[in-house]
Design a protein around this motif. Structure first.
Motif, PDB file in Angstrom:
ATOM      1  N   PHE A  86     -44.162 -77.361  22.642  1.00 41.30           N
ATOM      2  CA  PHE A  86     -45.315 -77.669  23.486  1.00 41.30           C
ATOM      3  C   PHE A  86     -45.612 -76.526  24.461  1.00 41.30           C
ATOM      4  CE2 PHE A  86     -44.616 -82.562  23.117  1.00 41.30           C
ATOM      5  CZ  PHE A  86     -45.141 -82.526  21.825  1.00 41.30           C
ATOM      6  N   ILE A  87     -44.566 -75.942  25.033  1.00 38.72           N
ATOM      7  CA  ILE A  87     -44.771 -74.808  25.945  1.00 38.72           C
ATOM      8  C   ILE A  87     -45.428 -73.649  25.210  1.00 38.72           C
ATOM      9  CG2 ILE A  87     -43.578 -73.020  27.289  1.00 38.72           C
ATOM     10  CD1 ILE A  87     -41.519 -75.171  28.063  1.00 38.72           C
ATOM     11  N   HIS A  96     -51.668 -71.926  31.869  1.00 40.21           N
ATOM     12  CA  HIS A  96     -50.488 -71.674  32.681  1.00 40.21           C
ATOM     13  C   HIS A  96     -49.479 -72.795  32.430  1.00 40.21           C
ATOM     14  CE1 HIS A  96     -52.842 -68.688  34.781  1.00 40.21           C
ATOM     15  NE2 HIS A  96     -53.709 -69.600  35.169  1.00 40.21           N
ATOM     16  N   VAL A  97     -48.198 -72.458  32.467  1.00 42.64           N
ATOM     17  CA  VAL A  97     -47.151 -73.459  32.249  1.00 42.64           C
ATOM     18  C   VAL A  97     -46.195 -73.465  33.433  1.00 42.64           C
ATOM     19  CG1 VAL A  97     -45.182 -74.140  30.827  1.00 42.64           C
ATOM     20  CG2 VAL A  97     -47.283 -73.343  29.735  1.00 42.64           C
ATOM     21  N   VAL A 119     -50.822 -63.037  26.848  1.00 40.82           N
ATOM     22  CA  VAL A 119     -52.078 -63.792  26.872  1.00 40.82           C
ATOM     23  C   VAL A 119     -52.662 -63.892  28.278  1.00 40.82           C
ATOM     24  CG1 VAL A 119     -51.454 -65.101  24.825  1.00 40.82           C
ATOM     25  CG2 VAL A 119     -50.895 -66.034  27.070  1.00 40.82           C
ATOM     26  N   GLY A 120     -51.945 -63.375  29.282  1.00 38.17           N
ATOM     27  CA  GLY A 120     -52.479 -63.301  30.634  1.00 38.17           C
ATOM     28  C   GLY A 120     -52.418 -64.587  31.436  1.00 38.17           C
ATOM     29  N   VAL A 121     -51.327 -65.353  31.252  1.00 41.17           N
ATOM     30  CA  VAL A 121     -51.152 -66.575  32.040  1.00 41.17           C
ATOM     31  C   VAL A 121     -49.784 -66.572  32.700  1.00 41.17           C
ATOM     32  CG1 VAL A 121     -52.741 -67.943  30.633  1.00 41.17           C
ATOM     33  CG2 VAL A 121     -50.296 -67.859  30.035  1.00 41.17           C
ATOM     34  N   ASN A 122     -49.526 -67.568  33.539  1.00 35.83           N
ATOM     35  CA  ASN A 122     -48.260 -67.673  34.251  1.00 35.83           C
ATOM     36  C   ASN A 122     -47.304 -68.626  33.546  1.00 35.83           C
ATOM     37  OD1 ASN A 122     -48.513 -66.238  36.986  1.00 35.83           O
ATOM     38  ND2 ASN A 122     -50.396 -67.424  36.906  1.00 35.83           N
ATOM     39  N   LEU A 123     -46.022 -68.283  33.540  1.00 33.21           N
ATOM     40  CA  LEU A 123     -44.950 -69.209  33.203  1.00 33.21           C
ATOM     41  C   LEU A 123     -44.044 -69.263  34.428  1.00 33.21           C
ATOM     42  CD1 LEU A 123     -43.218 -70.948  31.233  1.00 33.21           C
ATOM     43  CD2 LEU A 123     -42.027 -68.828  30.634  1.00 33.21           C
ATOM     44  N   LEU A 124     -43.966 -70.431  35.071  1.00 31.03           N
ATOM     45  CA  LEU A 124     -43.231 -70.580  36.323  1.00 31.03           C
ATOM     46  C   LEU A 124     -42.167 -71.657  36.163  1.00 31.03           C
ATOM     47  CD1 LEU A 124     -46.376 -70.460  38.620  1.00 31.03           C
ATOM     48  CD2 LEU A 124     -44.723 -68.632  38.292  1.00 31.03           C
ATOM     49  N   ASP A 310     -44.835 -74.440  42.281  1.00 27.60           N
ATOM     50  CA  ASP A 310     -45.208 -73.591  41.150  1.00 27.60           C
ATOM     51  C   ASP A 310     -46.634 -73.863  40.694  1.00 27.60           C
ATOM     52  OD1 ASP A 310     -42.954 -72.049  40.940  1.00 27.60           O
ATOM     53  OD2 ASP A 310     -42.059 -73.162  39.275  1.00 27.60           O
ATOM     54  N   ILE A 311     -47.047 -75.128  40.706  1.00 25.41           N
ATOM     55  CA  ILE A 311     -48.435 -75.450  40.357  1.00 25.41           C
ATOM     56  C   ILE A 311     -49.391 -74.749  41.315  1.00 25.41           C
ATOM     57  CG2 ILE A 311     -50.148 -77.302  40.238  1.00 25.41           C
ATOM     58  CD1 ILE A 311     -47.839 -79.190  39.415  1.00 25.41           C
TER      59      ILE A 311
END
Length: 424
Positions: A86-87, A96-97, A119-124, A310-311
């Motif tokens: 899913f991640i 973002h995840v 892909v230019g997003v955050n994983l926190l 994180d959100i």
């Protein structure tokens, strides 16, 4: 308004929903926009849920992962699968995840961070280590100018609670474990906690960040607390120590030493006063010196606090400020036998003349010197003997103990525990 989707509505997921409701206005004032939980994925639609989730429940992951209005996916399912899949799907869809999943991050964190960067997003993943204790962000940001060369940490509240109960109320291990389960501090199957696996996953994450090298849990020598007996607790107290399950990482040139094991700590050690379900992380860096982070390492609201932080970061950094993978070093993991420490040894042997001399001879033959010897509790002509060594490589000690086990007069080597005099 920022729409989010939550995967999983267990203890932490419920905490996130409730905290967003109770502190929603405060969060919106700090963030400049409202966070809206649009959908929540659950496995069982028939189970009773918090009223705050009414109208948002779904059993279809696609309702979150394929919804273009949902920009942030919060994974709180736990376990490796289907959480990992899913991640990855969320990242592929440029969402973002935010996750609290220590198992996934400890094994696949580097791969997922690289994917997020592409892909230019955050994983926190602040909540994956230490619950409500801020530690990932300080290491990645506040301490980024430092070479961190030591980690010493109590990373599991269940084991710390059990050891605290054994020390302070003289409960044996099984009784303290049952009490932890009654209070909800331990699962019905507590293996991951009491065998040190949970702490090893968290140490893998911290070590990867601290030493800028890829560390996975399988590289960490791991020993739990299930072999600790009340007699060990009492001997430790008599000698001026307390026993804690300590996760240790050290940078030694082009190698790292990684251990999770019970350790005897002096009462003046910073980690010795960490009680009950609390966690603490002690870091040493070349510029900052020694810093310690302390607080509740798990629980509904402490973990929810870290998740929502994180959100909020994902919302603020939507157009930049990525948390990149920094595992640019290729460091070897030191063989566990090379680890040098003092050791406590508790054994049982027949109460006969010459037995202690024979044991000491085997130790001396392997270059092991003793700093302390205690003999007491003779029952049925079997004596309990406690030895404390000076510093010695573990491989030398194990070689000597293998020889001692073969002696007819030695009934049992009951326990071997590392001993630390100063700060780990």
């Amino acid at each position: 308004m920022e729409n989010i989707g939550i995967l999983g509505l267990g203890t932490v997921g419920t905490g996130v929903v409730e905290l967003l409701e109770s502190n929603g206005d405060l969060i919106a004032q700090k963030l400049g926009r409202q966070i809206n939980v649009k959908k929540i994925l659950v496995r069982d639609l028939s189970r009773a849920r918090t009223p705050l989730a009414r109208g948002k429940i779904t059993a279809r992951a696609e309702d979150i992962l394929e919804d273009e209005e949902i920009k942030i996916v919060v994974e709180l399912m736990g376990g490796e699968e289907p959480a990992l899949s899913f991640i990855m799907r969320a990242l592929e869809n440029k969402k973002h995840v935010v996750t609290a999943n220590k198992e996934v991050i400890s094994k696949y964190g580097g791969q997922l961070l690289e994917m997020a960067g592409r892909v230019g997003v955050n994983l926190l993943f602040e909540a994956s280590v230490g619950g409500g204790i801020p530690i990932i962000r300080p290491m990645k940001q506040c301490l980024a100018a430092n070479n961190i060369y030591k980690i010493s940490a109590i990373l599991n509240g269940t084991t710390n609670y059990i050891l605290t109960q054994m020390e302070e109320t003289n409960k044996d291990f099984e009784e303290a474990l049952r009490e932890a389960q009654i209070h909800g501090y331990a699962e019905s199957d507590p293996s991951a906690d009491i065998k040190g696996l949970d702490a090893a996953r968290k140490l893998a994450i911290l070590s990867s960040i601290a030493f800028n090298t890829r560390v996975t849990p399988d590289k960490i020598y791991t020993q739990g607390i299930d072999g600790i007996e009340l007699s060990d607790i009492k001997y430790a107290r008599e000698l001026g120590y307390t026993i804690k399950l300590v996760a240790t990482g050290r940078r030694l040139g082009r190698s790292v030493e990684l251990l999770v094991s019970p350790v005897m700590l002096r009462y003046d050690h910073p980690l010795s006063s960490v009680r009950d379900v609390f966690n603490a992380v002690l870091l040493e860096g070349d510029a900052v010196g020694r810093v310690m982070f302390y607080g509740r390492g798990a629980g509904k609201m402490p973990t929810a606090s870290a998740v929502i932080a994180d959100i909020m970061d994902a919302v603020r950094n939507d157009s930049g400020g990525r948390m990149y993978c920094t595992c640019y070093n290729e460091l070897d993991v030191l063989d566990r036998g090379a680890a040098v420490s003092r050791f406590y040894i508790r054994l049982k042997a027949q109460d006969r003349p010459g037995v202690l001399a024979e044991i000491s001879g085997a130790l001396g033959k392997n270059n092991i010197s003793l700093s302390m010897v205690i003999q007491k509790d003779v029952k049925n002509r079997v004596a309990e003997i406690v030895l404390v060594t000076y510093e010695v490589p573990l491989k030398d000690l194990e070689r000597a103990l293998d020889e001692i086990k073969e002696y007819d007069q030695v009934v049992e080597i009951a326990n071997v525990i590392r001993v630390e005099e100063g700060v780990i």
